[in-house]
Design an enzyme around this catalytic site. Structure first.
Site, mmCIF file in Angstrom:
data_model
loop_
_atom_site.group_PDB
_atom_site.id
_atom_site.type_symbol
_atom_site.label_atom_id
_atom_site.label_comp_id
_atom_site.label_asym_id
_atom_site.label_seq_id
_atom_site.Cartn_x
_atom_site.Cartn_y
_atom_site.Cartn_z
ATOM 1 C CD GLU A 92 34.020 35.605 -45.744
ATOM 2 O OE1 GLU A 92 33.642 34.839 -44.840
ATOM 3 O OE2 GLU A 92 35.035 36.298 -45.664
ATOM 4 N NE ARG A 111 39.440 33.622 -36.922
ATOM 5 C CZ ARG A 111 38.293 32.939 -37.011
ATOM 6 N NH1 ARG A 111 38.058 32.186 -38.055
ATOM 7 N NH2 ARG A 111 37.401 33.006 -36.051
ATOM 8 C CE LYS A 160 35.188 36.402 -36.138
ATOM 9 N NZ LYS A 160 34.466 35.911 -37.305
#
Ligand SMILES: *Cc1c(COP(=O)(O)O)cnc(C)c1O
Length: 341
Positions: free
Chosen positions: A220, A82, A184
């Site tokens: 989210e 990620r 992220k």
């Protein structure tokens, strides 16, 4: 190895400096060999790209002690992957995935005295991150970068049982279509601070963000993915190109199917249908699952049948199974547990 004298069960979620951290620098097109250091401070030029244009991304995972006394981490290879995706999206050089796992391993090993004992509920939080470090004033990517990994012990997420939380449907957006919601990046958090401070002031624990294009679909919260349970016990998670692919959520879907024999669906979830679900939770590394008891959508309230006292039964089973796998009570799928020592 002697553990540090820390009151493990009363730790909160705050930074505590530990002994060692890992640093690798990128310069002239290559990462150096990297090393552990005791120096917790970074000296940067005033015009460093990260300070001017927020060129930074991060990861978060935990190390903990299993029942048989080993220190382990959970699926660090997925954090490595990620972070590689985040770096690529932010025009940063990728830190090689195998070296990422090795760096995490070394830092945890060097700070083993800070890994909370089994049964305390506390864990050692691990924060890998990287940033553009040289001076950049015209808008462009940096040429030099630093990759670091530090650790900090954190307390049990739920002290005295997991009480369901109340969230609100947020009028601010988190991520634009085709933007950076799926990586992220620090910038995704900077712009969420106003909305979370406002939510807290108004008595809500978290914000539910909707898709920015139509504001009809569930995305989210600021730092966790949603998981819903239908009345006929199907596990549903929102599918969207603008949410962060939570490792916890992906692991829970696997556990639901392979360990609990539940049906799972990863699909678009409309805000309109949320009232029909039986259970709701937020999933992420910090809490594994936080149960949601109530969602406030302006003048409407959605109260889940699971109530405000405890987790719903299916979310509880998912929680128990995944934490059981992490703690070594239940056999883990191949490759999920990375043993440090
Ligand atoms: C980190 C993060 C999550 C949770 O991901 P995990 O891999 O499960 O910890 C969810 N949403 C956002 C926005 C995040 O940054």
């Amino acid at each position: 190895m002697e553990k540090k004298n820390i009151d493990w069960s009363n730790l909160g979620f705050a930074y505590m400096q530990t002994d060692m951290r890992y640093v690798s620098n990128y310069k002239d097109g290559a990462w150096d060999e990297g090393a552990l250091t005791s120096d917790a401070n970074i000296v940067l030029n005033e015009c460093a790209c990260v300070l001017q244009y927020a060129q930074t991304c991060f990861e978060g995972l935990k190390a903990y002690t299993t029942e048989d006394g080993h220190i382990v981490t959970f699926r660090p290879d997925l954090n490595a992957k990620r972070m590689a995706d985040s770096a690529a999206r932010l025009e940063m050089p990728v830190f090689p995935e195998d070296r990422f796992v090795e760096a995490v391993h070394k830092v945890v090993e060097a700070n083993a005295a800070y890994v909370p004992p089994y049964g305390s509920g506390a864990t050692l939080y691990i924060r890998p991150y990287m940033f553009g470090s040289n001076a950049v004033i015209g808008v462009k990517p940096a040429d030099e970068y630093q990759f670091r990994v530090f650790t900090t012990p954190v307390g049990p997420y739920f002290k005295g049982g997991a009480k369901p939380i109340t969230i609100r449907v947020c009028d601010y957006d988190r991520a634009a279509p085709h933007g950076t919601g799926h990586v992220k990046a620090g910038l995704n958090y900077a712009m969420s601070l106003y909305a979370i401070v406002d939510a807290h002031q108004k008595g809500y624990d978290e914000n539910m963000y909707l898709d920015a294009a139509t504001r009809t679909k569930v995305e989210e919260t600021g730092g966790a993915n949603f998981i819903f349970i239908t009345k006929d016990n199907t596990v549903v998670t929102p599918k969207s190109g603008t949410i962060l692919p939570s490792i916890t959520r992906r692991s829970l879907l696997y556990v639901a199917e392979k360990y609990l024999g539940l049906k799972t669906e990863e699909r678009e979830v409309y805000l309109d249908e949320v009232k029909d679900f039986a259970e709701c939770g937020l999933c992420g590394t910090a809490a594994v699952i936080s149960p949601v008891g109530k969602i406030v959508d302006h003048d409407k309230e959605i109260c889940f049948p699971s109530g405000m006292e405890k987790m719903g039964p299916t979310i509880q089973k998912l929680y128990d199974t995944l934490t059981g796998i992490q703690m070594g009570h239940i056999e883990a799928p191949e490759g999920w547990i990375h043993t440090i020592c």
